[in-house]
Scaffold this active site. Sequence first.
Site, PDB file in Angstrom:
ATOM      1  N   LYS A   1      -2.391  -2.414  17.777  1.00 49.12           N
ATOM      2  CA  LYS A   1      -2.716  -3.326  19.250  1.00 49.12           C
ATOM      3  C   LYS A   1      -1.697  -4.588  19.017  1.00 49.12           C
ATOM      4  CE  LYS A   1      -6.359  -5.249  21.766  1.00 49.12           C
ATOM      5  NZ  LYS A   1      -7.913  -5.321  22.137  1.00 49.12           N
TER       6      LYS A   1
ATOM      7  N   SER B   1      -9.854  -3.746  26.381  1.00 49.53           N
ATOM      8  CA  SER B   1      -8.482  -4.322  26.264  1.00 49.53           C
ATOM      9  C   SER B   1      -7.635  -3.506  25.428  1.00 49.53           C
ATOM     10  CB  SER B   1      -8.534  -5.839  26.025  1.00 49.53           C
ATOM     11  OG  SER B   1      -9.052  -5.797  24.262  1.00 49.53           O
TER      12      SER B   1
ATOM     13  N   SER C   1     -13.988  -3.602  23.754  1.00 51.83           N
ATOM     14  CA  SER C   1     -12.386  -3.129  24.035  1.00 51.83           C
ATOM     15  C   SER C   1     -12.184  -1.919  23.040  1.00 51.83           C
ATOM     16  CB  SER C   1     -11.671  -4.244  23.627  1.00 51.83           C
ATOM     17  OG  SER C   1     -11.708  -4.928  25.059  1.00 51.83           O
TER      18      SER C   1
HETATM   19  N1  GLN Z   1     -14.218  -6.387  28.817  1.00 52.76           N
HETATM   20  C1  GLN Z   1     -14.652  -7.483  27.882  1.00 52.76           C
HETATM   21  C2  GLN Z   1     -13.923  -8.638  28.023  1.00 52.76           C
HETATM   22  O1  GLN Z   1     -13.332  -8.833  28.934  1.00 52.76           O
HETATM   23  C3  GLN Z   1     -14.524  -7.259  26.440  1.00 52.76           C
HETATM   24  C4  GLN Z   1     -12.992  -7.367  26.024  1.00 52.76           C
HETATM   25  C5  GLN Z   1     -13.078  -7.133  24.630  1.00 52.76           C
HETATM   26  O2  GLN Z   1     -13.624  -6.488  24.021  1.00 52.76           O
HETATM   27  N2  GLN Z   1     -11.898  -7.684  23.948  1.00 52.76           N
HETATM   28  O3  GLN Z   1     -14.221  -9.843  27.583  1.00 52.76           O
END
Ligand code: GLN
Length: 488
Positions: free
Chosen positions: A76, A151, A175
């Site tokens: 990532k 994400s 995410s």
């Molecule tokens: N969807 C959540 C956010 O927008 C979690 C994102 C994540 O786990 N990095 O913050």
Amino acid sequence: MINASLTQLAALLAQKKISSVELTSAYLDRIARFNPVLNAFVTVDETASLAQAAAADARIASGAAATLTGIPIAHKDIFCADGWRTTCGSRMLANFVAPYDAHVVSQFKNAGMVSLGKTNMDEFAMGSSNETSYFGAVKNPWDITAVPGGSSGGSAAAVAARLAPAATGTDTGGSIRQPAALTGITGLKPTYGVVSRYGMIAFASSLDQAGPMAKSAEDCALLMNVMAGFDERDSTSLERPVEDYTRDLAQPMAGLRIGLPREYFGEGLSDEVARGVEAALAEYRKLGAQTVEVSLPNTRLSIPVYYVLAPAEASTNLARFDGVRYGYRAPDYKDLTDMYEQTRAQGFGAEVKRRIMIGTYVLSHGYYDAYYLQAQKIRRLIAQDFTEAFAHCDVIMGPTTPETAFDFGDKSSDPIAMYLSDIYTIAVNLAGLPGMSVPCAIAANGRPIGLQLIGDYFSESRLLGIAHQYQRVTDWHERMPPNSEQQI
Ligand code: GLN
């Protein structure tokens, strides 16, 4: 071969049936073919990958190979990787070349794994659909009109489309698990502190945790053996004995008590996802497990609490992107203050700006007690819910997400609707617990469904074992998106 497990790939390499250069080339070819459509990778460097593969082949030949030496992995783009562009999905870092390796990256490098490149992600890991990436959205390999989740959507899509046999992800509020569910792969978010955050670009430091994304629980266990462990460069890294995360894979399910939180099966859950999860629970019952109802009464508060705490932490973490120290600087400005303002106005996307504004607001004098402090207190209550639930069960199960992958644009203009995608995952981060997502069904629209497993602190190996026993008797994790062999 593209559907082989890490264990099978390791055996092929050890028996010299294939070289790492051949294996790496095969994946690079798939990336070249499918990435123009999927947009899962932001950066690929074939020369660098093949050089790592050649070094792995030399190591195998010398008899000094570790278990995963020579196997490719995708990272990532939140992880700094020495000499590689590291963008975090943002214009702010679009030209930033990291001068050092994140702990996770160096662990995989030391194990002899070959980096296939950096995967696309929501900007600064803020999002649930990958639509906030400066580099454009990632497409879901099961249906390119659908989001892959976020994400870690690039890592998820790369593994689902078999552009990589494994990938790294990070999970602040879901995410790893949410994109794993939406793309039909397996992902684990470990207990907070088990994997070092050193060199991982910070979003919300008290929630961020790295973990593996792969086809199966067994593969995730092998990856955890490499990535977990104490690192003195991360002050929240936990000093614990080294674990073998494969040790519970063969544990039988007889007598296992599965807790089903009432709040995870109520309003908002789609019928199809509910049916997929029910079918998985039926498999567990066949294996000898029993189910009990438990309650996590503060679940409904997890989204509001998260959207106070995560933006608060993000607003301080992202203060460093000022046009002086890292990345982008606006080309035209009047004076220093204008330079900061122009740089941040141009360098950050809308969702990141929204979070910085919320975070600055809840931390400001006069609102700190009303919002930030209250949210911290409720965070404690949310964690206590789990402690109480684990008095009645060994593992908690439920859906990973309320629905299958949604279409592009469906939620991008409605932040609250987007935030609700993480309703079942966020509380796990707030409590610091380990959680997994395992593919358990495919909906009528052809999009995958994920089963979530939540364990008590440090129960990763047990969770992986529970997931593995399910994967021994089902084949959802073996399914590939239609047309993976030719085109996607
Ligand atoms: N969807 C959540 C956010 O927008 C979690 C994102 C994540 O786990 N990095 O913050």
